[in-house]
Write a protein that holds these residues in place. Structure first.
Motif, PDB file in Angstrom:
ATOM      1  N   ALA A  30      -2.146   5.673   3.474  1.00 26.54           N
ATOM      2  CA  ALA A  30      -2.916   5.825   4.713  1.00 26.54           C
ATOM      3  C   ALA A  30      -4.124   4.892   4.718  1.00 26.54           C
ATOM      4  O   ALA A  30      -4.467   4.310   5.758  1.00 26.54           O
ATOM      5  CB  ALA A  30      -3.362   7.276   4.860  1.00 26.54           C
ATOM      6  N   ARG A  31      -4.755   4.722   3.567  1.00 25.91           N
ATOM      7  CA  ARG A  31      -5.905   3.816   3.509  1.00 25.91           C
ATOM      8  C   ARG A  31      -5.485   2.371   3.774  1.00 25.91           C
ATOM      9  O   ARG A  31      -6.177   1.627   4.467  1.00 25.91           O
ATOM     10  CB  ARG A  31      -6.589   3.934   2.144  1.00 25.91           C
ATOM     11  N   ARG A  32      -4.329   1.982   3.216  1.00 27.72           N
ATOM     12  CA  ARG A  32      -3.866   0.619   3.436  1.00 27.72           C
ATOM     13  C   ARG A  32      -3.490   0.405   4.901  1.00 27.72           C
ATOM     14  O   ARG A  32      -3.696  -0.662   5.473  1.00 27.72           O
ATOM     15  CB  ARG A  32      -2.645   0.295   2.549  1.00 27.72           C
ATOM     16  N   ALA A  33      -2.932   1.440   5.527  1.00 30.26           N
ATOM     17  CA  ALA A  33      -2.501   1.310   6.926  1.00 30.26           C
ATOM     18  C   ALA A  33      -3.678   1.119   7.861  1.00 30.26           C
ATOM     19  O   ALA A  33      -3.521   0.557   8.951  1.00 30.26           O
ATOM     20  CB  ALA A  33      -1.702   2.544   7.337  1.00 30.26           C
ATOM     21  N   THR A  34      -4.846   1.573   7.443  1.00 28.87           N
ATOM     22  CA  THR A  34      -6.025   1.458   8.308  1.00 28.87           C
ATOM     23  C   THR A  34      -7.061   0.490   7.747  1.00 28.87           C
ATOM     24  O   THR A  34      -8.194   0.451   8.234  1.00 28.87           O
ATOM     25  CB  THR A  34      -6.673   2.844   8.495  1.00 28.87           C
ATOM     26  N   ALA A  35      -6.688  -0.270   6.723  1.00 35.48           N
ATOM     27  CA  ALA A  35      -7.647  -1.183   6.097  1.00 35.48           C
ATOM     28  C   ALA A  35      -8.070  -2.270   7.082  1.00 35.48           C
ATOM     29  O   ALA A  35      -7.225  -2.934   7.685  1.00 35.48           O
ATOM     30  CB  ALA A  35      -7.031  -1.822   4.859  1.00 35.48           C
ATOM     31  N   GLY A  56      -2.739  -6.619   3.590  1.00 32.71           N
ATOM     32  CA  GLY A  56      -1.477  -6.942   2.940  1.00 32.71           C
ATOM     33  C   GLY A  56      -1.465  -6.687   1.451  1.00 32.71           C
ATOM     34  O   GLY A  56      -0.403  -6.690   0.821  1.00 32.71           O
ATOM     35  N   LEU A  57      -2.625  -6.470   0.835  1.00 26.34           N
ATOM     36  CA  LEU A  57      -2.668  -6.214  -0.596  1.00 26.34           C
ATOM     37  C   LEU A  57      -2.118  -4.823  -0.904  1.00 26.34           C
ATOM     38  O   LEU A  57      -2.342  -3.873  -0.150  1.00 26.34           O
ATOM     39  CB  LEU A  57      -4.095  -6.296  -1.117  1.00 26.34           C
ATOM     40  N   PRO A  58      -1.423  -4.661  -2.025  1.00 25.41           N
ATOM     41  CA  PRO A  58      -0.953  -3.332  -2.412  1.00 25.41           C
ATOM     42  C   PRO A  58      -2.127  -2.383  -2.611  1.00 25.41           C
ATOM     43  O   PRO A  58      -3.208  -2.795  -3.029  1.00 25.41           O
ATOM     44  CB  PRO A  58      -0.212  -3.580  -3.731  1.00 25.41           C
ATOM     45  N   SER A  59      -1.925  -1.106  -2.318  1.00 23.03           N
ATOM     46  CA  SER A  59      -2.984  -0.122  -2.467  1.00 23.03           C
ATOM     47  C   SER A  59      -3.428  -0.048  -3.922  1.00 23.03           C
ATOM     48  O   SER A  59      -2.612  -0.015  -4.837  1.00 23.03           O
ATOM     49  CB  SER A  59      -2.495   1.250  -2.007  1.00 23.03           C
ATOM     50  N   GLY A  60      -4.755  -0.010  -4.107  1.00 22.38           N
ATOM     51  CA  GLY A  60      -5.286   0.158  -5.445  1.00 22.38           C
ATOM     52  C   GLY A  60      -5.317  -1.101  -6.272  1.00 22.38           C
ATOM     53  O   GLY A  60      -5.699  -1.080  -7.441  1.00 22.38           O
ATOM     54  N   VAL A  78       9.654   4.883  -4.834  1.00 23.54           N
ATOM     55  CA  VAL A  78      10.618   4.235  -3.943  1.00 23.54           C
ATOM     56  C   VAL A  78       9.917   3.760  -2.678  1.00 23.54           C
ATOM     57  O   VAL A  78      10.074   2.616  -2.246  1.00 23.54           O
ATOM     58  CB  VAL A  78      11.777   5.192  -3.604  1.00 23.54           C
ATOM     59  N   SER A  79       9.127   4.632  -2.068  1.00 22.26           N
ATOM     60  CA  SER A  79       8.383   4.260  -0.859  1.00 22.26           C
ATOM     61  C   SER A  79       7.236   5.233  -0.666  1.00 22.26           C
ATOM     62  O   SER A  79       7.292   6.383  -1.128  1.00 22.26           O
ATOM     63  CB  SER A  79       9.288   4.273   0.378  1.00 22.26           C
ATOM     64  N   ALA A  80       6.210   4.754   0.011  1.00 28.87           N
ATOM     65  CA  ALA A  80       5.059   5.610   0.285  1.00 28.87           C
ATOM     66  C   ALA A  80       4.537   5.307   1.679  1.00 28.87           C
ATOM     67  O   ALA A  80       4.264   4.153   2.015  1.00 28.87           O
ATOM     68  CB  ALA A  80       3.961   5.390  -0.746  1.00 28.87           C
ATOM     69  N   ALA A  81       4.422   6.327   2.489  1.00 31.25           N
ATOM     70  CA  ALA A  81       3.835   6.253   3.819  1.00 31.25           C
ATOM     71  C   ALA A  81       2.834   7.396   3.929  1.00 31.25           C
ATOM     72  O   ALA A  81       2.849   8.327   3.114  1.00 31.25           O
ATOM     73  CB  ALA A  81       4.918   6.363   4.890  1.00 31.25           C
ATOM     74  N   PRO A  82       1.967   7.373   4.921  1.00 25.96           N
ATOM     75  CA  PRO A  82       0.975   8.444   5.034  1.00 25.96           C
ATOM     76  C   PRO A  82       1.575   9.841   5.134  1.00 25.96           C
ATOM     77  O   PRO A  82       0.942  10.808   4.705  1.00 25.96           O
ATOM     78  CB  PRO A  82       0.212   8.076   6.311  1.00 25.96           C
ATOM     79  N   ASP A  83       2.773   9.972   5.686  1.00 31.07           N
ATOM     80  CA  ASP A  83       3.369  11.294   5.859  1.00 31.07           C
ATOM     81  C   ASP A  83       4.632  11.521   5.041  1.00 31.07           C
ATOM     82  O   ASP A  83       5.251  12.582   5.150  1.00 31.07           O
ATOM     83  CB  ASP A  83       3.675  11.548   7.333  1.00 31.07           C
ATOM     84  N   ARG A  84       5.029  10.545   4.211  1.00 33.08           N
ATOM     85  CA  ARG A  84       6.264  10.710   3.444  1.00 33.08           C
ATOM     86  C   ARG A  84       6.230   9.811   2.213  1.00 33.08           C
ATOM     87  O   ARG A  84       5.960   8.612   2.309  1.00 33.08           O
ATOM     88  CB  ARG A  84       7.488  10.381   4.313  1.00 33.08           C
ATOM     89  N   VAL A  85       6.512  10.415   1.065  1.00 34.40           N
ATOM     90  CA  VAL A  85       6.584   9.679  -0.199  1.00 34.40           C
ATOM     91  C   VAL A  85       7.932   9.993  -0.847  1.00 34.40           C
ATOM     92  O   VAL A  85       8.332  11.165  -0.916  1.00 34.40           O
ATOM     93  CB  VAL A  85       5.434  10.084  -1.138  1.00 34.40           C
ATOM     94  N   VAL A  86       8.621   8.955  -1.292  1.00 35.79           N
ATOM     95  CA  VAL A  86       9.896   9.143  -1.979  1.00 35.79           C
ATOM     96  C   VAL A  86       9.726   8.687  -3.421  1.00 35.79           C
ATOM     97  O   VAL A  86       9.356   7.536  -3.686  1.00 35.79           O
ATOM     98  CB  VAL A  86      11.033   8.357  -1.299  1.00 35.79           C
TER      99      VAL A  86
END
Length: 685
Positions: free
Chosen positions: A471-476, A481-485, A557-565
Motif C-alpha cells: 500500500a505504501r508503494r502504491a501511494t508513494a 518503481g522501487l521495490p518496497s523496503g 508470490v504477490s503482494a497488493a494492499p488487499d491480497r497477499v499470496v
C-alpha cells in the motif's frame, strides 16, 4: 385484511417480517430506539417512528409508545416479533383494545403460558409429561437442580445447582437477572437431567379450532442455556417423534392456541420426554422448519393469514419433511472468555455463497437472516446475536459441511464473534454422529480453540506487513518503481509490530531488489516452544534471535494492499487483508486473524495499580459483594456487572485483600474502567 403492519421489534426479526410483508403487498412500520436510528431494519420499513432513548425499558418495552406509533403511522396491525413484548399478555390485550389486529396468540393463552408454574399445572392436567418442580428451596433434597425464571426464556435467569450450599446464591442471582430481563424476578426449581437433549415442536393453530404440529427441532447445542445450533427435522425414532407431536398438540389445544407457537421438551437418555415451556411467539430458529417442509413454508405469512381470521391452508395441516436444515446463531461474543458479549463497529460482514435472504430455498444452499451490515455499531443495549445462517441439503452431513465451509470463509471484521466455535462444532466427529446433548460444549473443550493455530499466526502477521508495504508503494509520491523496503544498507530489515489475541507479534522482513522475500522472522505472541521465532531462508536467524524449529520455506508470490499470496513449502496460500486505520483483518485458508498495528513510539500512559480488575465491556455494577479491606480467596465473587441483558461475575484473581472498590452498586462503567483492586496476600513467614 391487514394493510399496514407495525413490527414492535428490531434487528433481524423485523427484517424477516418485512420481507414477507413486501411479498404480500403489506405496508410496514418500524419503531426504533436512538441507537437503532441507522439500522438496516429502519431503512427497509415504509415508515419509521422513533422511540426516544436506548434502553429497552424506555423504548421497545413501552406499550404506550408503541401504540402511539401505530396510531400516528396509521398501522392497522401489530406483530411483536420475538423478545421484548412478544409474550406480554397485557400488550396483546392493549393492541386488541386499541382496535388493531394482533399478530399472535390470544392474550389469554399468552398469560396461561407466561407463568411457567401455572403452565406446568395446566398442561399436566392435559396429560403433558412434566419434571418434578419446586417453588421453595427447602423442599429440595436431591441435586442437581435447575433454577429458572418463571416469566421468561432465552436462558436468562437460569442456573444449574449441584450442591445445596450454592442454591441460595443461584436463586438470588437468577432473580436479579430475571427482573432485569423480564421485569419479574419470580423463579422456580426443577430437576436437572444429565445428558438430556433439548427438542421442540413447532405448532400452529387457527381461529377455527385447528392445532397442528409442523415438525420437531433439535436445539441441544447451547451456551448459557441459550441455543446456538438448531436442526430440523432432528434425528429421532419415529415413536418418540409421534409422542412429541401428540404432547405439543395437546398443549396447544389446552389453551385454545391460535398462531405460531413452540412447545419445548427435555428428551432424557432413556427416551422419556418432559415439558419445559411453551413459547407463545415465533422462535429464532423457525427457518429450519420452513426449509424442511415439502413445498416450503412461510411461518410469518401463516401468522398474517390466521390473524386475519383465515383457516390454516391445507399444505400446513398435513406437513411432511424434505431434506435437512441446520441453523447457527452468529453472535458478537468471545467464547474463550466465558462467552463475554462484545461491542464495537462491525467493519465488514460478508458471508460467501448466500442463495437467499429471509426466504425459502428452492435447492440445496444457504439462507442468511441478518440484522446487521458493514459499519453497524454493536452496542450494549440489546442481545448479542448478529445473524442466523442456515443451510439446507438432502442430508444432515451435507448441510453441516456447507454451513461450516461458508462460516469459515466469512469475513467478520471488527467485533469478536463465535464463528470459530460454530465451525468446530459443525466439524466435530461427535456432532456428525449426532452424539449431542445440552452439555456438549462442556464435554468438548477442543471446540473453543481458534481455527488458526497459534503457530500459524506469524504467517498472517507477515501477510499484514507485506500488504502494508504494498500500500505504501502504491501511494508513494516519488520513486514508486522501487521495490518496497529497498535500501542501500540491506542488513537492516523492516519492522512492524502488532497486537494479536495472544499478545504482541513483531514482524521483521527484507525484500530483495526484485521485490521477492529475502528473509523474514516473527516474534510470536506466546513464549511457547511451539511458537518460538520463525525465519525463512539463509541462516535461519532473525536479528540475533535464533529460530527454532526451522520453518517451512516461504516465498512471496504477490503482494497488493488487499491480497497477499505466499507459497509455503511449495503450496500457494492466499491471504485477504482488510485494513481500517491501525486494524488489520487477515483472512487466510484456515481462518481469520485480527491484528492491531502498534506505534513505533507509543505515547506514555498512566500506570494502573497492581491487582486492578477492569471492566471487559460497558455496563452497570448491579451488586458489590465485598468491602474494602476484606480478605478474599482466588475465585471469590467480588461484584456483578450487567451488560447486554446478562450478568457477568467479577472474581478475585488471587488470594488477597480488597484495596479499592471505586464503583458503587448502580454505577455505570465503560470498557477498561477499574472495578476493583486486589492486593496479594502477604506470606506470613
Amino acid at each position: 385484511m391487514i394493510t399496514r403492519l407495525l413490527v414492535a421489534n428490531r434487528g433481524e426479526i423485523a427484517r424477516r417480517i418485512f420481507a414477507t410483508c413486501r411479498a404480500l403487498g403489506v405496508e410496514t412500520v418500524a419503531v426504533h430506539s436512538d441507537a437503532d436510528t441507522d439500522a438496516p431494519f429502519v431503512a427497509e420499513a415504509d415508515q419509521a417512528v422513533r422511540l426516544p432513548g436506548n434502553a429497552p425499558a424506555e423504548t421497545y418495552l413501552r406499550v404506550d409508545l408503541i401504540l402511539d406509533a401505530a396510531r400516528r403511522s396509521g398501522a392497522d396491525a401489530v406483530h411483536p416479533g420475538y423478545g421484548f413484548l412478544a409474550e406480554n399478555a397485557e400488550f396483546a390485550a392493549a393492541v386488541a383494545d386499541a382496535g388493531l389486529t394482533w399478530v399472535g396468540p390470544p392474550a389469554k393463552a399468552i398469560a396461561a403460558m407466561g407463568d411457567k408454574m401455572t403452565a406446568k399445572a395446566l398442561l399436566a392436567d392435559a396429560g403433558v409429561p412434566m419434571l418434578p418442580t419446586w417453588s421453595e428451596p427447602d423442599q429440595i433434597t436431591d441435586f442437581p437442580v435447575l433454577v429458572k425464571a418463571a416469566a421468561g426464556g432465552g436462558g436468562r435467569g437460569m442456573r444449574i445447582v449441584r450442591e445445596a450450599a450454592d442454591l441460595a446464591e443461584a436463586i438470588a442471582s437468577a432473580r436479579r437477572e430475571a427482573e432485569a430481563a423480564f421485569g419479574d424476578g419470580t423463579v422456580f426449581i426443577e430437576r436437572y437431567v444429565e445428558r438430556g437433549r433439548h427438542v421442540e415442536v413447532q405448532i400452529f393453530g387457527d381461529s377455527r379450532g385447528a392445532v397442528v404440529a409442523l415438525g420437531v427441532r433439535e436445539c441441544s447445542i447451547q451456551r448459557r442455556h441459550q441455543k446456538i445450533v438448531e436442526e430440523a427435522p432432528g434425528l429421532l425414532p419415529p415413536e418418540v417423534r409421534e409422542r412429541l407431536h401428540e404432547a405439543a398438540v395437546a398443549a396447544g389445544r389446552a389453551v385454545d392456541y391460535v398462531g405460531a407457537g413452540t412447545v419445548e421438551f427435555l428428551l432424557a437418555p432413556d427416551g422419556a420426554i418432559h415439558f419445559l415451556e411453551m413459547n407463545t411467539r415465533l422462535q429464532v430458529e423457525h427457518p429450519v422448519t420452513e426449509l424442511t417442509a415439502v413445498g416450503g413454508l412461510d411461518l410469518v405469512r401463516l401468522q398474517l393469514l390466521v390473524a386475519d381470521g383465515a383457516p390454516l391452508p391445507e399444505h400446513a395441516r398435513h406437513p411432511s419433511a424434505r431434506g435437512y436444515a441446520i441453523e447457527v446463531r452468529l453472535c458478537a461474543e468471545d467464547p474463550t472468555k466465558g462467552f463475554r458479549p462484545a461491542t464495537g463497529v462491525l467493519r465488514r460482514f460478508a458471508v460467501p455463497g448466500i442463495d437467499r435472504e429471509f426466504g425459502n430455498l428452492q435447492r440445496a444452499g444457504l439462507r442468511l437472516d441478518s440484522g446487521v451490515e458493514d459499519g453497524a455499531v454493536v452496542g450494549v443495549h440489546y442481545d448479542s446475536m448478529l445473524a442466523k445462517l442456515i443451510a439446507w441439503a438432502p442430508t444432515r452431513a451435507e448441510a453441516a459441511r456447507t454451513l461450516a465451509g461458508a462460516l469459515a470463509r466469512a469475513e467478520l471484521h471488527g467485533v469478536p464473534t463465535n464463528r470459530d466455535l460454530l465451525v468446530r462444532v459443525l466439524r466435530s466427529p461427535d456432532f456428525a454422529a449426532a452424539e449431542i446433548d445440552t452439555g456438549f460444549l462442556d464435554r468438548h473443550p477442543e471446540v473453543f480453540a481458534p481455527l488458526v493455530p497459534v503457530d500459524r499466526v506469524p504467517l498472517f502477521a507477515l501477510a499484514a506487513a507485506l500488504s502494508s508495504a504494498a500500500a505504501r508503494r502504491a501511494t508513494a509520491p516519488v520513486l514508486a518503481g522501487l521495490p518496497s523496503g529497498w535500501r542501500n544498507v540491506p542488513a537492516f530489515p523492516q519492522v512492524a509490530s502488532y497486537a494479536a489475541a495472544g499478545g504482541e507479534v513483531e514482524v521483521r522482513y527484507r525484500l530483495d531488489r526484485t521485490g521477492g522475500l529475502a528473509e523474514w522472522s516473527v516474534r510470536p505472541p506466546a513464549d511457547d516452544p511451539a511458537t518460538r521465532p520463525v525465519a525463512s531462508r539463509d541462516d535461519g536467524s532473525a536479528a540475533g534471535r535464533p529460530a527454532s524449529p526451522p520453518p517451512d520455506p516461504v516465498t512471496l508470490v504477490s503482494a497488493a494492499p488487499d491480497r497477499v499470496v505466499l507459497e509455503v513449502a511449495g503450496v500457494r496460500q492466499p491471504f485477504r487483508v482488510h485494513r481500517v486505520g491501525s486494524e488489520f483483518f487477515v483472512d487466510g485458508p484456515d481462518g481469520s486473524v485480527s491484528l492491531t498495528e502498534l506505534p513505533r513510539f507509543p505515547e506514555p500512559t498512566a500506570e494502573l495499580a497492581a491487582g486492578s480488575l477492569l471492566a471487559p465491556l460497558p455496563g452497570t455494577v448491579t451488586r458489590v459483594h465485598v468491602e474494602a479491606g476484606q480478605r478474599v480467596a482466588a475465585g471469590d465473587l467480588l461484584l456483578t456487572l450487567e451488560a447486554m441483558k446478562l450478568e457477568h461475575p467479577v472474581l478475585a484473581p488471587i488470594d488477597g485483600v480488597v484495596a479499592e472498590l471505586p464503583v458503587p452498586a448502580g454505577g455505570q462503567v465503560d470498557t477498561g474502567a477499574v472495578l476493583a483492586v486486589v492486593n496479594p496476600q502477604e506470606d506470613p513467614r
